[in-house]
Design an enzyme around this catalytic site. Structure first.
Site, PDB file in Angstrom:
ATOM      1  N   ASP A  44     -29.748 -15.663   8.189  1.00 36.79           N
ATOM      2  CA  ASP A  44     -29.909 -14.589   9.185  1.00 36.79           C
ATOM      3  C   ASP A  44     -31.377 -14.585   9.605  1.00 36.79           C
ATOM      4  OD1 ASP A  44     -30.122 -12.080  10.480  1.00 36.79           O
ATOM      5  OD2 ASP A  44     -30.213 -10.990   8.571  1.00 36.79           O
TER       6      ASP A  44
ATOM      7  N   ASP B  73     -26.916  -9.931  15.092  1.00 38.55           N
ATOM      8  CA  ASP B  73     -27.028  -9.212  13.807  1.00 38.55           C
ATOM      9  C   ASP B  73     -26.267  -7.889  13.866  1.00 38.55           C
ATOM     10  OD1 ASP B  73     -28.968  -8.273  15.638  1.00 38.55           O
ATOM     11  OD2 ASP B  73     -30.477  -7.913  14.098  1.00 38.55           O
TER      12      ASP B  73
HETATM   13  C1  LIG Z   1     -32.256  -5.103  18.471  1.00 37.24           C
HETATM   14  C2  LIG Z   1     -32.685  -6.351  17.730  1.00 37.24           C
HETATM   15  C3  LIG Z   1     -34.081  -6.746  18.194  1.00 37.24           C
HETATM   16  C4  LIG Z   1     -32.727  -6.036  16.211  1.00 37.24           C
HETATM   17  O1  LIG Z   1     -33.295  -7.124  15.561  1.00 37.24           O
HETATM   18  P1  LIG Z   1     -34.023  -7.060  14.138  1.00 37.24           P
HETATM   19  O2  LIG Z   1     -34.676  -5.733  13.988  1.00 37.24           O
HETATM   20  O3  LIG Z   1     -32.923  -7.202  13.102  1.00 37.24           O
HETATM   21  O4  LIG Z   1     -34.952  -8.202  14.079  1.00 37.24           O
HETATM   22  C5  LIG Z   1     -31.654  -7.511  17.952  1.00 37.24           C
HETATM   23  O5  LIG Z   1     -30.374  -7.084  17.582  1.00 37.24           O
HETATM   24  C6  LIG Z   1     -31.653  -7.977  19.382  1.00 37.24           C
HETATM   25  O6  LIG Z   1     -32.487  -8.745  19.793  1.00 37.24           O
HETATM   26  N1  LIG Z   1     -30.674  -7.486  20.196  1.00 37.24           N
HETATM   27  C7  LIG Z   1     -30.534  -7.849  21.573  1.00 37.24           C
HETATM   28  C8  LIG Z   1     -30.419  -6.656  22.453  1.00 37.24           C
HETATM   29  C9  LIG Z   1     -29.178  -5.819  22.195  1.00 37.24           C
HETATM   30  O7  LIG Z   1     -28.622  -5.804  21.085  1.00 37.24           O
HETATM   31  O8  LIG Z   1     -28.739  -5.157  23.167  1.00 37.24           O
HETATM   32  K   LIG Z   2     -32.419  -4.355  12.897  1.00 40.85           K
END
Ligand SMILES: CC(C)(COP(=O)(O)O)[C@@H](O)C(=O)NCCC(=O)O
Ligand SMILES: [K+]
Ligand SMILES: Nc1ncnc2c1ncn2[C@@H]1O[C@H](COP(=O)(O)OP(=O)(O)O)[C@@H](O)[C@H]1O
Length: 236
Positions: free
Chosen positions: A6, A88
């Site tokens: 991950d 994720d």
């Molecule tokens: C919101 C996040 C940055 C969280 O990532 P993390 O904190 O686990 O590194 C990731 O899920 C992401 O890049 N999402 C894309 C945008 C979205 O989910 O709408």
């Molecule tokens: K997160």
């Protein structure tokens, strides 16, 4: 034995999955002769995977990259443009849905960002929110103001702040708690009084879990999601 990876925005996490259990993996010394497949997900720097995936290829090991789809079994993604949802988040939802079937869930992954996703008991992802993670909340203030400072030792608590680091740290925590409280409003059905399971994961997951009675913290939530994704994407 399966290698699960991950890649988040702060760090790459890897575990070896064998007999339904996770063992820590040393990415600089992987037991390639025992690994049968690699399953990975990346929302961070994909170049961090180059070396591991090249080693897998040279050992003839098949690699699967988890991706978001509109549906997976009975789980339905809220986004119209599903590829925009962080993988994720989707994996944490897959794990929540599989571990707590027929249960409404709020899934919180508290890392670099804090994501809050709302899942109905039928498996409908109703949507969610992206907040700066606790460290980003505090650093954005210390870096963009003259007088807001952190002292590196003040903990995050839900008390009112009575000095600057207190106000800063506790402000970040209660902003996050408040957002989770708002998420509950999207599931509360007064007629059925359904149980809502709040599930936490990520670096700050345990700290946040302690603020919500009856909630759980699962440090392996995204890893479990990778396993379930692999199983479900073969069968659906
Ligand atoms: C919101 C996040 C940055 C969280 O990532 P993390 O904190 O686990 O590194 C990731 O899920 C992401 O890049 N999402 C894309 C945008 C979205 O989910 O709408
Ligand atoms: K997160
Ligand atoms: N015990 C902990 N272990 C790892 N990270 C932690 C811990 N406590 C707090 N953190 C914070 O959690 C964040 C990293 O969480 P993580 O879920 O690994 O992030 P990401 O998925 O974005 O890489 C960092 O902001 C880090 O400071």
């Amino acid at each position: 034995m399966r290698l699960l990876i991950d890649v988040g925005n702060t760090s790459l996490k890897a575990v070896l999955w064998h007999n339904e259990q996770a063992q820590p993996a040393d990415i600089n010394n992987l037991p390639w002769l025992q690994i049968t497949e690699v399953i990975y997900a990346c929302v961070g720097r994909s170049d961090l995977l180059n070396d591991i995936l090249a080693q897998a290829v040279s050992n003839n090991i098949i690699c699967f990259e988890a991706k978001v789809t509109k549906t997976l079994g009975n789980l339905v993604c809220a986004y119209e443009h599903v590829a925009n949802l962080g993988i994720d988040r989707w994996l944490a939802l897959i794990a929540g849905f599989t571990l707590y079937p027929n249960t409404a869930c709020i899934v919180v992954d508290a890392g670099t960002a804090t994501t809050i996703d709302v899942l109905s008991s039928e498996g409908l992802h109703l949507g969610g929110w992206i907040l700066p993670g606790l460290d980003l909340m505090t650093s954005s203030l210390t870096q963009n103001t003259q007088r807001v400072f952190d002292d590196g030792k003040t903990p995050f608590t839900n008390e009112l702040g009575k000095n600057t680091p207190n106000g800063l740290k506790n402000g970040a925590l209660v902003a996050t708690i408040g957002a989770i409280e708002q998420a509950k409003l999207h599931l509360t059905d007064k007629k059925t009084e359904q149980k809502v399971q709040i599930i936490f994961a990520g670096g700050y997951g345990l700290l946040l879990q302690q603020q919500f009675e009856g909630s759980i913290f699962d440090s392996l939530l995204v890893m479990k999601g990778l396993n379930y994704w692999h199983q479900l994407s073969k069968t659906t």
